[in-house]
Design a protein around this motif. Structure first.
Motif, PDB file in Angstrom:
ATOM      1  N   LYS A 129      18.408   3.787   0.751  1.00 32.19           N
ATOM      2  CA  LYS A 129      19.851   3.691   0.999  1.00 32.19           C
ATOM      3  C   LYS A 129      20.658   4.009  -0.254  1.00 32.19           C
ATOM      4  N   LEU A 130      20.025   3.861  -1.430  1.00 32.11           N
ATOM      5  CA  LEU A 130      20.688   4.148  -2.707  1.00 32.11           C
ATOM      6  C   LEU A 130      20.340   5.548  -3.223  1.00 32.11           C
ATOM      7  N   GLY A 131      19.575   6.303  -2.449  1.00 31.39           N
ATOM      8  CA  GLY A 131      19.239   7.670  -2.832  1.00 31.39           C
ATOM      9  C   GLY A 131      17.826   7.861  -3.362  1.00 31.39           C
ATOM     10  N   PHE A 132      17.053   6.786  -3.531  1.00 36.49           N
ATOM     11  CA  PHE A 132      15.681   6.899  -4.006  1.00 36.49           C
ATOM     12  C   PHE A 132      14.811   7.518  -2.909  1.00 36.49           C
ATOM     13  N   GLN A 133      13.886   8.376  -3.320  1.00 33.31           N
ATOM     14  CA  GLN A 133      12.980   9.020  -2.377  1.00 33.31           C
ATOM     15  C   GLN A 133      11.533   8.773  -2.800  1.00 33.31           C
ATOM     16  N   PRO A 134      10.642   8.498  -1.846  1.00 29.89           N
ATOM     17  CA  PRO A 134       9.226   8.309  -2.182  1.00 29.89           C
ATOM     18  C   PRO A 134       8.632   9.598  -2.741  1.00 29.89           C
ATOM     19  N   TYR A 135       7.730   9.452  -3.724  1.00 30.14           N
ATOM     20  CA  TYR A 135       7.087  10.645  -4.272  1.00 30.14           C
ATOM     21  C   TYR A 135       5.599  10.457  -4.546  1.00 30.14           C
ATOM     22  N   ALA A 136       5.098   9.225  -4.513  1.00 26.63           N
ATOM     23  CA  ALA A 136       3.670   9.007  -4.768  1.00 26.63           C
ATOM     24  C   ALA A 136       3.263   7.639  -4.233  1.00 26.63           C
ATOM     25  N   VAL A 137       1.959   7.505  -3.980  1.00 27.07           N
ATOM     26  CA  VAL A 137       1.390   6.243  -3.525  1.00 27.07           C
ATOM     27  C   VAL A 137       0.103   5.997  -4.321  1.00 27.07           C
ATOM     28  N   ASP A 138      -0.033   4.772  -4.839  1.00 28.28           N
ATOM     29  CA  ASP A 138      -1.246   4.368  -5.551  1.00 28.28           C
ATOM     30  C   ASP A 138      -1.889   3.207  -4.809  1.00 28.28           C
ATOM     31  N   GLU A 139      -3.204   3.160  -4.849  1.00 24.61           N
ATOM     32  CA  GLU A 139      -3.903   2.015  -4.293  1.00 24.61           C
ATOM     33  C   GLU A 139      -4.000   0.928  -5.349  1.00 24.61           C
ATOM     34  N   ARG A 140      -3.698  -0.305  -4.957  1.00 27.61           N
ATOM     35  CA  ARG A 140      -3.798  -1.469  -5.828  1.00 27.61           C
ATOM     36  C   ARG A 140      -4.474  -2.586  -5.053  1.00 27.61           C
ATOM     37  N   GLN A 141      -4.598  -3.744  -5.693  1.00 22.50           N
ATOM     38  CA  GLN A 141      -5.130  -4.928  -5.036  1.00 22.50           C
ATOM     39  C   GLN A 141      -4.123  -6.062  -5.169  1.00 22.50           C
ATOM     40  N   ASP A 142      -3.981  -6.837  -4.095  1.00 22.41           N
ATOM     41  CA  ASP A 142      -3.096  -7.993  -4.168  1.00 22.41           C
ATOM     42  C   ASP A 142      -3.852  -9.171  -4.789  1.00 22.41           C
ATOM     43  N   LYS A 143      -3.245 -10.327  -4.817  1.00 26.25           N
ATOM     44  CA  LYS A 143      -3.834 -11.512  -5.455  1.00 26.25           C
ATOM     45  C   LYS A 143      -5.118 -11.993  -4.764  1.00 26.25           C
ATOM     46  N   HIS A 144      -5.334 -11.536  -3.537  1.00 27.73           N
ATOM     47  CA  HIS A 144      -6.523 -11.933  -2.792  1.00 27.73           C
ATOM     48  C   HIS A 144      -7.594 -10.845  -2.803  1.00 27.73           C
ATOM     49  N   GLY A 145      -7.342  -9.762  -3.539  1.00 26.04           N
ATOM     50  CA  GLY A 145      -8.288  -8.661  -3.612  1.00 26.04           C
ATOM     51  C   GLY A 145      -8.172  -7.655  -2.483  1.00 26.04           C
ATOM     52  N   ALA A 146      -7.196  -7.824  -1.625  1.00 17.74           N
ATOM     53  CA  ALA A 146      -7.000  -6.890  -0.509  1.00 17.74           C
ATOM     54  C   ALA A 146      -6.341  -5.597  -1.009  1.00 17.74           C
ATOM     55  N   ARG A 147      -6.671  -4.513  -0.347  1.00 12.37           N
ATOM     56  CA  ARG A 147      -6.066  -3.220  -0.687  1.00 12.37           C
ATOM     57  C   ARG A 147      -4.604  -3.203  -0.256  1.00 12.37           C
ATOM     58  N   VAL A 148      -3.755  -2.741  -1.152  1.00  7.60           N
ATOM     59  CA  VAL A 148      -2.333  -2.550  -0.850  1.00  7.60           C
ATOM     60  C   VAL A 148      -1.904  -1.209  -1.417  1.00  7.60           C
ATOM     61  N   ALA A 149      -0.830  -0.696  -0.883  1.00 11.49           N
ATOM     62  CA  ALA A 149      -0.276   0.563  -1.379  1.00 11.49           C
ATOM     63  C   ALA A 149       0.951   0.269  -2.224  1.00 11.49           C
ATOM     64  N   LEU A 150       1.010   0.872  -3.391  1.00 12.08           N
ATOM     65  CA  LEU A 150       2.191   0.804  -4.241  1.00 12.08           C
ATOM     66  C   LEU A 150       2.915   2.135  -4.081  1.00 12.08           C
TER      67      LEU A 150
END
Length: 160
Positions: A129-150
């Motif tokens: 809404k402020l003009g930011f556009q997605p340009y990349a996605v990285d795989e990370r882990q949350d505090k429980h070790g589950a896969r999340v996308a950044l």
């Protein structure tokens, strides 16, 4: 209605109360352990630039800084959070608008980036809404070790 100013020592305990869950703290500050403590926040801000608070009617209701700041390069938002009592009241728009000004005016940045985890739906819907556009996605882990996308988003100076 809103005022912005640099972070002061007295603001730190107030900001530590903003994250209401492990997930909220993870979105704001992935390396921190819930609940957020003044020591953790002080340590984080020591490695950041332009730590800024927003006040509404004399109360601190928003906080952000830059985790990366390069003169005439890239600035990256870090540690962004809004008080639960002030969400959906324009604080985030004001705060990020001010951080945009700092990035492009003070640092003469060519782009400003933000990153949101895939579960942070409010953030993912807010930044475009402020003009930011997605340009990349990285795989990370949350505090429980589950896969999340950044998901990384950017706002280029020439797109304003």
């Amino acid at each position: 209605m809103f005022l912005h100013r640099p972070l002061e020592e007295k603001d730190i305990p107030v900001i530590c109360g903003f994250p209401q869950s492990v997930d909220e703290l993870f979105y704001m500050f992935p390396k921190a352990t819930y609940p957020l403590t003044p020591h953790q926040l002080k340590e984080a801000t020591a490695h950041c630039s332009d730590s800024t608070v927003i006040e509404m009617n004399g109360t601190v209701v928003g906080f952000a800084n830059f985790s990366r700041w390069q003169f005439r390069g890239r600035c990256s938002l870090g540690n962004v959070i809004i008080s639960p009592s002030a969400r959906s009241r324009g604080v985030g728009r004001y705060l990020i608008g001010y951080m945009i000004d700092i990035a492009f005016d003070k640092h003469e940045a060519q782009e400003l980036t933000a990153s949101c985890f895939n579960h942070n739906v409010p953030g993912l819907l807010f930044y475009p809404k402020l003009g930011f556009q997605p340009y990349a996605v990285d795989e990370r882990q949350d505090k429980h070790g589950a896969r999340v996308a950044l998901i990384h988003l950017r706002l280029a100076k020439n797109e304003l």
